[in-house]
Every structure is written in C-alpha cells, then in structure tokens.
Enzyme design. Structure first.
Site, PDB file in Angstrom:
ATOM      1  N   CYS A 275       3.243   8.574   1.133  1.00  0.00           N
ATOM      2  CA  CYS A 275       3.746   7.664   2.156  1.00  0.00           C
ATOM      3  C   CYS A 275       3.955   6.317   1.465  1.00  0.00           C
ATOM      4  CB  CYS A 275       2.717   7.575   3.293  1.00  0.00           C
ATOM      5  SG  CYS A 275       3.133   6.356   4.539  1.00  0.00           S
TER       6      CYS A 275
ATOM      7  N   GLY B 273       6.664  -1.918   6.062  1.00  0.00           N
ATOM      8  CA  GLY B 273       8.046  -2.381   5.989  1.00  0.00           C
ATOM      9  C   GLY B 273       9.056  -1.558   6.752  1.00  0.00           C
ATOM     10  N   GLU B 274      10.196  -2.185   6.997  1.00  0.00           N
ATOM     11  CA  GLU B 274      11.325  -1.525   7.669  1.00  0.00           C
ATOM     12  C   GLU B 274      12.348  -1.160   6.589  1.00  0.00           C
ATOM     13  OE1 GLU B 274      12.468  -0.181  10.568  1.00  0.00           O
ATOM     14  OE2 GLU B 274      14.153   0.156   9.213  1.00  0.00           O
TER      15      GLU B 274
ATOM     16  N   SER C 217      11.791   6.492   8.018  1.00  0.00           N
ATOM     17  CA  SER C 217      11.427   6.143   9.392  1.00  0.00           C
ATOM     18  C   SER C 217      11.900   4.731   9.687  1.00  0.00           C
ATOM     19  CB  SER C 217       9.900   6.246   9.534  1.00  0.00           C
ATOM     20  OG  SER C 217       9.485   5.784  10.792  1.00  0.00           O
TER      21      SER C 217
ATOM     22  N   CYS D  62       1.246  -2.602  15.440  1.00  0.00           N
ATOM     23  CA  CYS D  62       1.265  -2.301  14.003  1.00  0.00           C
ATOM     24  C   CYS D  62       0.654  -3.440  13.189  1.00  0.00           C
ATOM     25  CB  CYS D  62       2.719  -2.067  13.570  1.00  0.00           C
ATOM     26  SG  CYS D  62       2.931  -1.921  11.793  1.00  0.00           S
TER      27      CYS D  62
ATOM     28  N   SER E 118      11.580   5.479  15.355  1.00  0.00           N
ATOM     29  CA  SER E 118      10.358   5.033  16.029  1.00  0.00           C
ATOM     30  C   SER E 118      10.726   4.558  17.426  1.00  0.00           C
ATOM     31  CB  SER E 118       9.710   3.901  15.227  1.00  0.00           C
ATOM     32  OG  SER E 118       9.190   4.419  14.027  1.00  0.00           O
ATOM     33  N   LEU E 119      10.645   5.456  18.383  1.00  0.00           N
ATOM     34  CA  LEU E 119      11.128   5.150  19.733  1.00  0.00           C
ATOM     35  C   LEU E 119      10.059   4.430  20.578  1.00  0.00           C
ATOM     36  CD1 LEU E 119      13.705   5.547  21.432  1.00  0.00           C
ATOM     37  CD2 LEU E 119      12.680   7.642  22.336  1.00  0.00           C
ATOM     38  N   HIS E 120       8.951   5.071  20.810  1.00  0.00           N
ATOM     39  CA  HIS E 120       7.760   4.475  21.446  1.00  0.00           C
ATOM     40  C   HIS E 120       7.902   4.068  22.907  1.00  0.00           C
ATOM     41  CE1 HIS E 120       6.579   4.578  17.356  1.00  0.00           C
ATOM     42  NE2 HIS E 120       7.072   3.426  17.002  1.00  0.00           N
TER      43      HIS E 120
ATOM     44  N   CYS F 174       6.262  -5.178  15.509  1.00  0.00           N
ATOM     45  CA  CYS F 174       5.860  -4.279  16.598  1.00  0.00           C
ATOM     46  C   CYS F 174       4.421  -4.600  17.002  1.00  0.00           C
ATOM     47  CB  CYS F 174       5.984  -2.820  16.173  1.00  0.00           C
ATOM     48  SG  CYS F 174       7.660  -2.401  15.690  1.00  0.00           S
TER      49      CYS F 174
ATOM     50  N   GLU G   3       0.816  -1.205   0.000  1.00  0.00           N
ATOM     51  CA  GLU G   3       0.000   0.000   0.000  1.00  0.00           C
ATOM     52  C   GLU G   3       0.849   1.253   0.000  1.00  0.00           C
ATOM     53  OE1 GLU G   3      -4.004  -1.634   2.192  1.00  0.00           O
ATOM     54  OE2 GLU G   3      -2.275  -1.152   3.400  1.00  0.00           O
TER      55      GLU G   3
ATOM     56  N   ASN H  45      -3.498   4.422  16.313  1.00  0.00           N
ATOM     57  CA  ASN H  45      -4.670   4.039  15.522  1.00  0.00           C
ATOM     58  C   ASN H  45      -5.023   2.601  15.850  1.00  0.00           C
ATOM     59  OD1 ASN H  45      -5.099   6.358  13.766  1.00  0.00           O
ATOM     60  ND2 ASN H  45      -3.062   5.858  13.011  1.00  0.00           N
TER      61      ASN H  45
ATOM     62  N   CYS I   8       6.326  -6.921   7.005  1.00  0.00           N
ATOM     63  CA  CYS I   8       7.493  -6.458   7.778  1.00  0.00           C
ATOM     64  C   CYS I   8       7.875  -7.551   8.766  1.00  0.00           C
ATOM     65  CB  CYS I   8       7.151  -5.175   8.543  1.00  0.00           C
ATOM     66  SG  CYS I   8       8.545  -4.536   9.509  1.00  0.00           S
TER      67      CYS I   8
ATOM     68  N   CYS J 260      -1.231   5.584   9.639  1.00  0.00           N
ATOM     69  CA  CYS J 260      -0.018   4.882  10.069  1.00  0.00           C
ATOM     70  C   CYS J 260      -0.358   3.577  10.758  1.00  0.00           C
ATOM     71  CB  CYS J 260       0.732   5.707  11.108  1.00  0.00           C
ATOM     72  SG  CYS J 260       1.523   7.093  10.426  1.00  0.00           S
TER      73      CYS J 260
HETATM   74  N1  SAH Z   1       9.091   0.364   9.881  1.00  0.00           N
HETATM   75  C1  SAH Z   1       9.340   1.746   9.997  1.00  0.00           C
HETATM   76  C2  SAH Z   1       8.510   2.583   9.041  1.00  0.00           C
HETATM   77  C3  SAH Z   1       7.088   2.166   8.848  1.00  0.00           C
HETATM   78  S1  SAH Z   1       6.014   2.349  10.234  1.00  0.00           S
HETATM   79  C4  SAH Z   1       9.145   2.208  11.420  1.00  0.00           C
HETATM   80  O1  SAH Z   1       8.658   1.437  12.241  1.00  0.00           O
HETATM   81  O2  SAH Z   1       9.536   3.339  11.713  1.00  0.00           O
HETATM   82  C5  SAH Z   1       5.775   4.119  10.227  1.00  0.00           C
HETATM   83  C6  SAH Z   1       5.318   4.695  11.560  1.00  0.00           C
HETATM   84  O3  SAH Z   1       3.976   4.275  11.857  1.00  0.00           O
HETATM   85  C7  SAH Z   1       6.180   4.235  12.720  1.00  0.00           C
HETATM   86  O4  SAH Z   1       6.556   5.297  13.550  1.00  0.00           O
HETATM   87  C8  SAH Z   1       5.249   3.308  13.423  1.00  0.00           C
HETATM   88  O5  SAH Z   1       5.600   3.172  14.760  1.00  0.00           O
HETATM   89  C9  SAH Z   1       3.902   3.960  13.229  1.00  0.00           C
HETATM   90  N2  SAH Z   1       2.777   3.081  13.546  1.00  0.00           N
HETATM   91  C10 SAH Z   1       2.731   1.738  13.437  1.00  0.00           C
HETATM   92  N3  SAH Z   1       1.543   1.270  13.871  1.00  0.00           N
HETATM   93  C11 SAH Z   1       0.826   2.331  14.267  1.00  0.00           C
HETATM   94  C12 SAH Z   1      -0.495   2.486  14.800  1.00  0.00           C
HETATM   95  N4  SAH Z   1      -1.290   1.444  15.000  1.00  0.00           N
HETATM   96  N5  SAH Z   1      -0.903   3.749  15.079  1.00  0.00           N
HETATM   97  C13 SAH Z   1      -0.108   4.812  14.868  1.00  0.00           C
HETATM   98  N6  SAH Z   1       1.132   4.721  14.358  1.00  0.00           N
HETATM   99  C14 SAH Z   1       1.605   3.499  14.062  1.00  0.00           C
HETATM  100 FE1  SF4 Z   2       7.528  -2.991  10.900  1.00  0.00          FE
HETATM  101 FE2  SF4 Z   2       7.464  -0.342  11.386  1.00  0.00          FE
HETATM  102 FE3  SF4 Z   2       5.267  -1.862  11.699  1.00  0.00          FE
HETATM  103 FE4  SF4 Z   2       7.283  -2.109  13.415  1.00  0.00          FE
HETATM  104  S1  SF4 Z   2       6.021  -0.284  13.096  1.00  0.00           S
HETATM  105  S2  SF4 Z   2       6.150  -3.794  12.463  1.00  0.00           S
HETATM  106  S3  SF4 Z   2       9.015  -1.826  12.076  1.00  0.00           S
HETATM  107  S4  SF4 Z   2       6.317  -1.465   9.813  1.00  0.00           S
END
Ligand code: SAH
Ligand code: SF4
Length: 371
Positions: A112, A170-171, A199, A126, A222-224, A123, A93, A298, A119, A338
């Site tokens: 985007c 994806g990463e 990212s 996600c 992406s620290l979190h 996480c 997508e 989300n 991926c 996202c």
């Molecule tokens: N894999 C990379 C880039 C793709 S994800 C990464 O993790 O950075 C892009 C962004 O979307 C990241 O910051 C990720 O943490 C965020 N993201 C993933 N799932 C999400 C969700 N359910 N709600 C909001 N942001 C989310």
């Molecule tokens: Fe992969 Fe980024 Fe989603 Fe983590 S947040 S599973 S690294 S796409």
C-alpha cells in the site's frame, strides 16, 4: 546536485545511461537484480560489478530515493508499516501486507503506497487529511516504496510483491504524472497495471484523463456517501465534482479499461450507516456495474467518529446486496490501517480545527439539516 534516482529510470533508460558512460548495457539487469535483493548495502555490495562502475554509480546516482526511519509489524508479522523519508526530508508511510497462500491460491504480497506526503483533500475521517499537503512524491519515491518492500520480503524468502494499491497517504490524481510514470515503471518490476489499484476521492477530469491513458490500472472510488449534502461534508472535493458526475466518470472508466470499478465506503456510526444509504449504495453499484468495499472506520487521533458495531456493519452489507464485501483493513494495532497514516507528523492546527468543526456538525446533524 541531487543524485539521479536509479528507480526513476526504465530498464531501457538505465541501459542507455550505462552505454553513454562506456559500460555494457547488460549491466543494467545486474544492477536491477541487486535492487530487489535482501541485505543489499548499496553499491559497495554489488560484487559482480567492476569497481570503476560501482564508484561511478556511488558518485552520481542514488541507490534508493527513500530512507527507512522505522518498520513496525502487526498482525503476527503479516502487516508491516514502513516510516520513510524523502531526500527533501518529507515523511511518508507505506504498508506491506502479506496474504499467505491458501488452498487454491498462491498467496499475494501487496504494498500500500503513498502518492503524496500528506493530502490536501481533508476528508473528515482520515488522519492524513489533517496534515494538509506537504509534498508530491516523485515516481522514483513511489517505486522505491515497492522496492524497499521487495527487499524485506526477499529477506524472508517470501517472493516478490504481486500487487500495489495507491491507498496510502495522498490523493494520487492530484499528483497525476508522477503516479502514471510510477505505474508504468512498476510494470517492469513485475507488477502489471491490472494488479495496481488507484484509489481516488473523485477528481473527475483526471479520472477521464486516466481512462484515455489506456494504462489498464484498476480504479477504486472513495464514495462514502450516497447524497451530495453528506458527501460535501465528508469528502470536500465533492463540492466541485458531485456524486452524479463521479459515477458517470466511473462508468466511463470501466468501459474504457474493461475493468470493474470498486466503490469504497467507510462506515461511520450514526453518520452514513442508515438503511436508506445502504439501499442507494446498492443501486449506485449496480448502475456502474461495480463492487462495493465497506470499510468499518478505523479510529483516528483527535476524532470521536467510530465504526458501527460488527452486527450493524453486516446488516448494512446485506442491504447493499451481493455486490458488497466488508473489508477490515489490516494492521490496526500498528496503526497501519487505512486512513491512519500520518507518519510521525503533527496535524496542521488551523486545518485540524476546521476539520473538527465539520466533524462536530456531522455528529450533531448527520443529514446536513440544521438542528
Ligand atoms: N486519497 C485516496 C487514496 C488514499 S485513502 C482516496 O481517498 O481514495 C485510501 C482509502 O482509505 C480511502 O478509501 C479512504 O477513504 C480510506 N480511509 C481514510 N480514512 C480512513 C479511516 N479512518 N478508516 C478507514 N478507511 C479510511
Ligand atoms: Fe486525502 Fe484520501 Fe485521506 Fe481524503 S481519504 S484526506 S483524499 S488521503
């Protein structure tokens, strides 16, 4: 034989390809103009090219490396999610985001893009993570997400894409060379690296390699979480590259590129939204001279994790300090936001089970302490 993807070539490479076949090099620019234009029906509609060249292109090259399966609009048309398929049959997508002009700003058009189908990182919050890795995308497949978006904006006379964020599926740093090639190719399509944000979940060696590359793309981390115990559970790659090493890499990237890094922090109710984390996050951002994007989570299918209330998000942001901005990812209703990207693919059952077990542990004891 797989046809040559035109978008895999730089302008110079296309010129040489044409010359090697006895065509004038300037045809390259004609072809490339067509690739950005709305309503292009492939080579047949390139009326200013000689028939013989069109036939040759038709035979040995591909006009686009992606097929569009669906386009879903949201946000009163300001966000469109594209469901795409590669030649090898992998779904992915991309999301087109229009920022209309406001007084003092000319408006932007951001794509985007995905760097992989699925991926491998997994996480917990996600949707893409639940698919597992299906395929690395080629540079052409990354660029074609932007060109397809460009044609759609062109159809509405909205102008060219201005920005690209590698925040789709994806990463990106697990597909390093194709991603770097794509960023280089995009420069020739009018999007310089400083308008590209990569990212990453935090692959430290690749961040350092990217710093050496001297591309000048912007980096978002992406620290979190602000402690390793929690981050190990939210973003499993943390077990290999813990927070201190990641922040160190971020600082070095900022120094090498001369650009500020962004720390992304998905806010999850009852998991990472306490005041201690907010203060620590503010300190971490100051230490890397970075900015913080707070993204209320989300909701995703199959997960009970949720964002804190809007008031709680604002309180958290205030505690982080002036470096924080709350970003609501656009396109919620089209599930284009996202983390919600999973194409039309089903989760991988064993993987989803493992991730759900991690989620359950988080909700029961967010700090990682048993009980
Ligand atoms: N894999 C990379 C880039 C793709 S994800 C990464 O993790 O950075 C892009 C962004 O979307 C990241 O910051 C990720 O943490 C965020 N993201 C993933 N799932 C999400 C969700 N359910 N709600 C909001 N942001 C989310
Ligand atoms: Fe992969 Fe980024 Fe989603 Fe983590 S947040 S599973 S690294 S796409």
């Amino acid at each position: 034989m797989t046809p040559l993807a035109l978008s895999s070539l730089s302008r110079e490479e296309l010129r040489r390809w044409l010359e090697a076949r006895g065509h004038p090099a300037y045809r390259a620019d004609q072809i490339r103009r067509h690739m950005l234009r709305a309503g292009e029906g492939g080579f047949a509609s390139m009326g200013d090219l000689p028939l013989q060249l069109r036939a040759e292109l038709e035979q040995s090259t591909a006009w686009s490396s992606l097929e569009v399966l669906a386009a879903t609009a949201a946000d009163r048309g300001l966000t469109t999610k594209l469901l795409l398929r590669t030649g090898a049959g992998h779904e992915l997508e991309a999301v087109m985001i229009t920022h209309p002009p406001r007084s003092g700003s000319r408006g932007r058009r951001t794509v985007c893009v995905s760097s992989q189908a699925g991926c491998a990182i997994g996480c917990v919050f996600c949707a893409t993570g639940r698919l597992g890795l299906r395929a690395n995308l080629t540079a052409a497949e990354i660029v074609d997400q932007v060109l397809e978006s460009a044609r759609r904006w062109d159809a509405e006379s909205l102008g060219r894409p201005t920005n690209v964020v590698l925040m789709g599926m994806g990463e990106p740093l697990q597909n390093y060379s194709e991603v770097v090639s794509a960023i280089r190719l995009l420069h020739e399509w009018g999007i310089p690296p400083r308008q590209v944000v990569l990212s990453t979940s935090g692959l430290v060696p690749e961040i350092m390699r990217l710093a050496q590359e001297g591309l000048g793309a912007r980096l978002a981390i992406s620290l979190h979480a602000t402690d390793d115990q929690l981050r190990d559970r939210l973003v499993p790659i943390n077990r290999r590259f813990p927070i201190a090493s990641l922040l160190d890499a971020a600082r070095k990237y900022a120094a090498a590129s001369g650009r500020r890094v962004t720390l992304e922090y998905v806010l999850i109710r009852g998991v990472n939204d306490d005041s201690g984390a907010a203060r620590k996050l503010g300190q971490m951002a100051a230490a890397v001279h970075g900015h913080v994007n707070l993204i209320p989570m989300n909701p995703i299918p199959g997960s009970d994790l949720r964002a804190p209330s809007p008031a709680a998000c604002r309180e958290f942001a205030a505690l982080v300090g002036p470096r924080a901005t709350i970003r609501h990812s656009r396109g919620d209703r089209a599930t284009a936001a996202c983390g919600q990207l999973r194409a039309s693919l089903a989760a991988e059952p064993r993987r989803e089970k493992r991730i759900l077990a991690r989620e359950l542990a988080l909700v029961e004891s967010p700090s990682g302490q048993p009980g």
